[in-house]
Structure formats: C-alpha cells, structure tokens
Enzyme design. Structure first.
Site, PDB file in Angstrom:
ATOM      1  N   TYR A 103      23.200  -1.981  48.314  1.00 19.82           N
ATOM      2  CA  TYR A 103      24.532  -2.494  47.971  1.00 19.82           C
ATOM      3  C   TYR A 103      24.478  -3.616  46.943  1.00 19.82           C
ATOM      4  CZ  TYR A 103      26.171  -0.366  52.402  1.00 19.82           C
ATOM      5  OH  TYR A 103      26.486   0.488  53.417  1.00 19.82           O
ATOM      6  N   TYR A 104      25.435  -3.615  46.024  1.00 15.76           N
ATOM      7  CA  TYR A 104      25.656  -4.736  45.103  1.00 15.76           C
ATOM      8  C   TYR A 104      27.156  -5.034  45.199  1.00 15.76           C
ATOM      9  CZ  TYR A 104      21.040  -3.408  43.656  1.00 15.76           C
ATOM     10  OH  TYR A 104      19.698  -3.114  43.670  1.00 15.76           O
ATOM     11  N   ARG A 105      27.521  -5.640  46.321  1.00 17.10           N
ATOM     12  CA  ARG A 105      28.950  -5.785  46.617  1.00 17.10           C
ATOM     13  C   ARG A 105      29.319  -7.156  47.155  1.00 17.10           C
ATOM     14  NH1 ARG A 105      29.265  -1.600  51.699  1.00 17.10           N
ATOM     15  NH2 ARG A 105      31.500  -1.740  51.286  1.00 17.10           N
ATOM     16  N   ASN A 163      31.475   3.074  62.078  1.00 17.61           N
ATOM     17  CA  ASN A 163      30.710   2.924  60.818  1.00 17.61           C
ATOM     18  C   ASN A 163      29.835   1.672  60.774  1.00 17.61           C
ATOM     19  OD1 ASN A 163      31.361   5.233  59.460  1.00 17.61           O
ATOM     20  ND2 ASN A 163      32.942   4.331  58.164  1.00 17.61           N
ATOM     21  N   ARG A 165      27.147  -0.479  59.609  1.00 19.03           N
ATOM     22  CA  ARG A 165      26.240  -0.544  58.460  1.00 19.03           C
ATOM     23  C   ARG A 165      25.364  -1.776  58.653  1.00 19.03           C
ATOM     24  NH1 ARG A 165      27.914   3.720  58.435  1.00 19.03           N
ATOM     25  NH2 ARG A 165      29.183   4.827  56.898  1.00 19.03           N
ATOM     26  N   ASP A 258      32.643  10.518  57.315  1.00 22.09           N
ATOM     27  CA  ASP A 258      33.996  10.321  56.767  1.00 22.09           C
ATOM     28  C   ASP A 258      34.703  11.672  56.642  1.00 22.09           C
ATOM     29  OD1 ASP A 258      33.192   7.669  56.419  1.00 22.09           O
ATOM     30  OD2 ASP A 258      32.447   8.091  54.400  1.00 22.09           O
TER      31      ASP A 258
END
Ligand code: KDG
Length: 316
Positions: A103-105, A163, A165, A258
């Site tokens: 992730y790059y969030r 979900n 993560r 999903d």
C-alpha cells in the site's frame, strides 16, 4: 439518487505485466480497485443502480478512479476531490500462487473522510449502505465516520464486510476488538472463516455467528469450499443455509470476497431466497477469480440469472 451507496477508499492498482514480479517488471498495468468500489462495480455489472462515495486527490489518479468507476456504470456524482492529498495507490505482486499487497495510501485523500461528509451522503434516503472494516483502519476520522454510519437510526440497512487487512492495523487485538464491535452493529455481515480464526480464534461458522449475535444476517465464507448464511427474521431463530463454492481455474484471488458480496447483495435486493443469493455470491466470486484485476470478468446478466437459478443438481 441511487438506492445503494458504497463508501470507502478506491485506489489505483499496479500489477506487473504478464505476472512479472514488481522487482523486475518493465511494464506495470494500472487498474482501479478498493473493496467498496469493487462491490459497487460488481453491483453495477449485475444491473443494480449504485453510487460509490469517497474522497480522491485532485490528481490524474483521482480522475482515473472516478472515470473508470463511472465507465463501469457506478455513479460517482458526489465524490470529493482534495487538492492537498493524493489518491491512494497499491500494488499486487504475484509470486507463484501467492499474492502480496503493497500500500501507498497513508495520508491519502480518502484517509480524510470524516463525519463532516455525512450530511451530503443522504444516508436516510438509501435502501442499503455498504461499508467495510478497511475504512476504520485508515484514520481516526474514517473510524468515526463508519461508527456514525453504523449508529445512524435505521431506515437504510447497512452491510459490513469485515475485510481484515493486517497491514492497516497496529495489531490483531486492536483489529479484533474494533471489527467485532462494528460488525455486530450492522444488519448484514460478510466474514471469512480465516478472518474469524485470525481475529477471534474461531473458524467455526456457528462460533463466528455466536460472536456476532445482533445482525439479522451473517454470511460466513469458506474460500473455495462453501458459504453459510445465518438469517434471522424478527424475533425468530436463525435459519441456516449452506451452498458449496464453484471450482474455477484461479488466476488471482484478491477481490473475490468483494465480488461475492456484490452477487449476494444484488440477489438480496431483489428479495430472492437465501440459497439463490449465496449462489449469486459464488458465481460473482468465481468470475473475479478468473481475472487478474480485482473485479469479475463480465458475464451477460441473463446468463448469470440462468446460472443462479439452476436446481441443486445443475449447480453441482
Ligand atoms: O478486497 C480487495 C481489496 O482488498 C483491494 O481491492 C484493495 O481495498 C483494498 C484494500 O484496502 O486492500
């Protein structure tokens, strides 16, 4: 205004071309993904009018996210554009049958979602709101938003996909506690047996239902084996329905959960019986497993409808 609103971060997703590893790939293909946007896309593909809401950067990736979701038939009318924060990005790296996610969030536009956004979402005018356990992990303001969505007086129903993560939570204990509290306030919950094991130490479907006693529906998924739905009408005991999963030649697994939620919810909105809703979930998940992106390979809706209506023998 659509009946269904999915709230949560969507990102640009990079995948090495031809299954190449990111460490050496010369070409990276870009897609658009994000759990709630994936569900919105799955619903739109099945003909359900649906809106997706989040915040994106006022940048080319924000444009790409909104443009791609709109192309898939998802309404994005009120998506907020943030000039100060970027659109999140993530990469999938496949090594054999294992996929790792990067992730790059942190600090993304979506991580600034907050309860200040609620009035513009007109929750009370919807039939169904879909959220997931990813959003509360993004920032304290995102956590507060989801808390409020789940506490709003109910005319819309809220579905919640656990979900979990791990990369987004400080530790499993924090995630376990928060996700259980939030999930138990929803009307309809999707959760994997593997998540039940990791978070709460039980992979047993009945055990997971016991930990989430309040929702009228809890759907426990067991990967490529089966899904079990616990459904309770007012004041009654649960009815329990089990449907085996389809076996498909898996290309990539991310997004299958999903797709399952989208298939299940599309049927549920049509008020089909629970077995048909579970079959819709499996069909949609099966189509996502055939795709390297996070959303299902499209199937003609009439063919989808025919398949989910097959009798037990046809289904096996
Ligand atoms: O369920 C698939 C999602 O996990 C993926 O599309 C990216 O939203 C995402 C996330 O936070 O992992």
């Amino acid at each position: 205004m659509t009946d269904v609103l999915c709230i949560g971060e969507a990102m640009v997703l990079g995948v090495g071309a031809d299954g190449d590893r990111l460490a050496s790939a010369e070409t990276v293909h870009l897609h658009v993904a994000g759990a709630e946007a994936n569900v919105a896309s799955g619903l739109a593909a099945l003909g359900v009018p649906v809106e997706w809401w989040s915040r994106v950067g006022r940048d080319p990736f924000g444009e790409r996210v909104v443009g791609e979701l709109a192309r898939r038939g998802v309404s994005c009318v009120d998506v907020a554009r943030d000039a100060d924060r970027p659109t999140g990005v993530y990469f999938k790296d496949s090594v054999g049958s294992r996929t790792s996610v990067h992730y790059y969030r942190a600090g993304s536009a979506a991580s600034a979602m907050s309860t200040r956004d609620l009035p513009s979402l007109r929750l009370q005018e919807r039939r169904l709101i879909h959220v997931t356990g990813i959003t509360p992990a993004l920032s304290p303001s995102c956590d507060e938003l989801i808390d409020d969505v789940l506490s709003a007086p109910r005319s819309p129903l809220v579905s919640f996909d656990v979900n979990h993560r791990p990369a987004l939570w400080p530790d499993v204990a924090t995630a376990a506690d928060r996700l259980r509290t939030l999930a138990d306030r929803a009307d309809l919950v999707f959760v994997g047996r593997d998540e039940g094991e990791r978070l709460w130490g039980t992979s047993d479907a009945e055990g997971i239902r016991a930990l989430l006693p309040s929702p009228s529906s809890v759907i426990v998924k067991d990967d490529d084996i089966e899904a079990v739905a616990f459904v309770r009408a007012d004041g009654e005991r649960d009815t329990i329905h089990r449907v085996p999963a389809l076996s498909v030649r898996v290309v990539e697994t991310v997004g299958a959960g999903d797709a399952f939620a989208a298939g299940y919810l599309a049927s549920w909105l049509e008020r089909t019986d629970v077995v048909q809703a579970l079959r819709s979930g499996h069909l949609s998940a099966g189509l996502a497993l055939l795709s390297a992106s996070d959303v299902p390979t499209p199937l003609d809706p009439r063919e989808f409808d025919r398949l989910r209506r097959l009798d037990d023998d046809g289904w096996k």
